[in-house]
Write an enzyme that holds these catalytic residues in place. Sequence first.
Site, mmCIF file in Angstrom:
data_model
loop_
_atom_site.group_PDB
_atom_site.id
_atom_site.type_symbol
_atom_site.label_atom_id
_atom_site.label_comp_id
_atom_site.label_asym_id
_atom_site.label_seq_id
_atom_site.Cartn_x
_atom_site.Cartn_y
_atom_site.Cartn_z
ATOM 1 N N GLU A 501 -3.257 1.267 5.720
ATOM 2 C CA GLU A 501 -2.854 2.281 4.731
ATOM 3 C C GLU A 501 -4.060 2.943 4.075
ATOM 4 O O GLU A 501 -4.119 3.121 2.856
ATOM 5 C CB GLU A 501 -1.901 1.672 3.684
ATOM 6 C CG GLU A 501 -0.556 1.285 4.274
ATOM 7 C CD GLU A 501 0.485 0.979 3.208
ATOM 8 O OE1 GLU A 501 0.345 1.468 2.078
ATOM 9 O OE2 GLU A 501 1.433 0.248 3.514
ATOM 10 N N GLY A 502 -5.024 3.308 4.906
ATOM 11 C CA GLY A 502 -6.247 3.944 4.426
ATOM 12 C C GLY A 502 -7.348 2.932 4.286
ATOM 13 O O GLY A 502 -7.341 2.128 3.354
#
Length: 811
Positions: A501-502
């Site tokens: 998620e990043g």
Amino acid sequence: MIAIPVTVLLIALGLWVLAKRRLPAPFWFAMLVGIAALGFFTGLMPAATGAVATILALLLLPLGISPLRRAILSRPLLERVRRLLPPMSQTERTAIEAGTVWWEAELFRGEPDWHKLLEIPKPRLQAEERAFLEGPVEELCAMLDDWHINEERNDLPPEVWAFLRKHRFFGLIIPKEYGGHGFSALAHSSVVMKVSSRSGTAGVSVMVPNSLGPGELLLHFGTEVQKHYYLPRLARGEEIPCFALTGPTAGSDAGSIPDVGIVCQGHFEGQEVLGMRVSWEKRYITLGPVATVLGLAFKVFDPDHLLGENEDLGITCALIPTDTAGVEIGSRHHPGAAFQNGPNRGVDVFVPMEWVIGGPQRVGDGWRMLMESLATGRGISLPALGAGAGKLAARTSGAYARIRKQFRLPIGYFEGVEEVLARIGGWSYRMDAARTLTTSALDQGERPSVVSAMVKYHLTEGYRQTINDAMDIHGGKGICMGPSNYLAIPYRSIPVSITVEGANILTRSMIVFGQGAMRCHPYLVDEVNAAADETDGLRAFDRALYGHLGYTLRNGARSLVFGLSAGRLADSPVDGPSANYFRRLAALSAGFAFLADLGLLVLGGDLKRREALSGRYADALGQMYLCSATLKRFEDDGRPEADVPLMHWAARDSLARAEDALHGILRNFPSAVLGRLLRWVVLPRGRNLREPDDRLGHKVARLLLSPSETRDRLTAGIYCNENPDDPIGVLEWALPKVISAEPVERKLREARIERPLVMDFEDWLALLVNRDVLSSQEAELLREAETATAKVIRVDDFPAKARSAAADQAA
């Protein structure tokens, strides 16, 4: 001789007013001109100082006259901004506009309203949510054997999958009308935290369907038909969802995905319908190998204009049953843990328009959907994993350091180990404070994308720090794999939380400050929009610029006044042990806001490419958020006296890190001369915020070494038991036995009585009892402590052939 003191007094008075009062820009300029005029014409200022002040006043005077200001300042500056400012893409604009702005804006703007922070309701679970945590979640945790899951099955056992379905663990966020639980963000976070403290694989398996996935997207963007069909099935676990975003070349950057859908007519269920031929290749997709419905992000093109005039329609999200012809899914990656994760692909897969999330009218809205959903997922799931890891490290390391002895003393009493224990305790207190504050925002309807990115970054980094520290304390006990090792699998899984998620490098260096500057700054967006308006942007730009100048001057004055006074002239909403931290944080916030403005002024759009500098701005903003969360938690908990060392450690560490980040910005400012000058405003007393000292660290470490209400508060929410045959339960079972025996051990140590190496332990105890050195009760305490210690420090071993066979099977 009176001139110099009066000059100083006038300047100090002016700065004081500017720092303490939120006044409009005209008042600022008028006051500066007035001070200069008063000093010069009354002779209260020395001639040279008065002349400089008068020149400054004459330069500032035009700023208060709109036509003159527009002609000599706003118009030239607007032209320069238009030349330097890179055009903003639609994906950039959507990312910036996604979510809401919340408490981070108060910190960013240099004037945090502490009453607003303290008025945020204390996070509380509802009775139904507590019952779920104490019932099905507790029962689930008791079923989980992480060694069996990861090293023997490489999957959750069938009975665990069945239990998850039966108790609707995949429907935590799905409203009750669709068959889900409809839990709050706090409850969602608490479930993930407790489950992951027992098994990361189980935690991830619960986390993914409830964060970035079809459920979240359907709730906010799905059609009523889609909601009524899918949400009940997802809640019951009849459908297992995954979401495919990451690809081999684009990572998680949805704006660069090469996956394409071409609008066309096709056959579906015996009819010719409008749809898309979609081709894609994805990887790292959690739950993909077992998913029955695939959420997919891809770009849509309409060359035949079947949907309208535009050909490039943008990023779109669709739900595709995994048994659809052409979908290739089911193989697995091996990410170091047993949760289901793997690639999937498709070539010319026909996707009817009704499978687009939100229906045909939502074609091209996928990027906004993802940005909105990421804000929620980042703010709940991964921070819960980080907070749970910190609590696990604190509880197990404190118990182990009290039980394990060297030189006849618990290793937790050695200063080197105390230093590490203190870090674990302080990080854990701070991480849980940030977790609960962020879920409070989400439960109030906020979708703070910048805060979510900050807590994702800092709490997963905290996961890494605390588990690494726990491994240092446990030594070989944490290294040797086996059923009794409760640290090795979480340690091995650290990179997963850091990268998903990043990736944290990207989150820190590009997202937090880049997005925060645009979202949190009170004037920047207006200035950028005015600069983009080629027809009539000057007046709007001038209005924004005028407010911006006053805002910058006010923050500069606040930074200087509060910095010189070491925060004493700043306001605190409370008295007591946390009051000074509110004041010091206000000073840092003002300095940050002033320095952010100067960085934006000097670098403009290039700042987003100066990633090292942007990362330091992100560090400062993030640490200020963590510190404010720490102070909020302490106040919400009623200022427990026993928790004061934890609050002090966490707050001091965050303040010191924030100041260090500001110092790093000044040292690496694009203009070295300007950087040195700014230091006199941002850090006028130099670096004077110190990290926690050894005395404080000693107090925090001791809190982890003994059972207490404080230790229970610090580690609340993770799975604990007192089963001596459980890898973690044995610590809880052994700790009171070891503590009970310590007075007897001290008695023998003071009498200089030691067991001869050649004598059996039981024979030695019998000898001491016979000689009336010990009572039979004291001997029994030593016996129980010895047995408990041996059980705790035992490490696993295996027949060589057995482990070779297991390795071959896993391969």
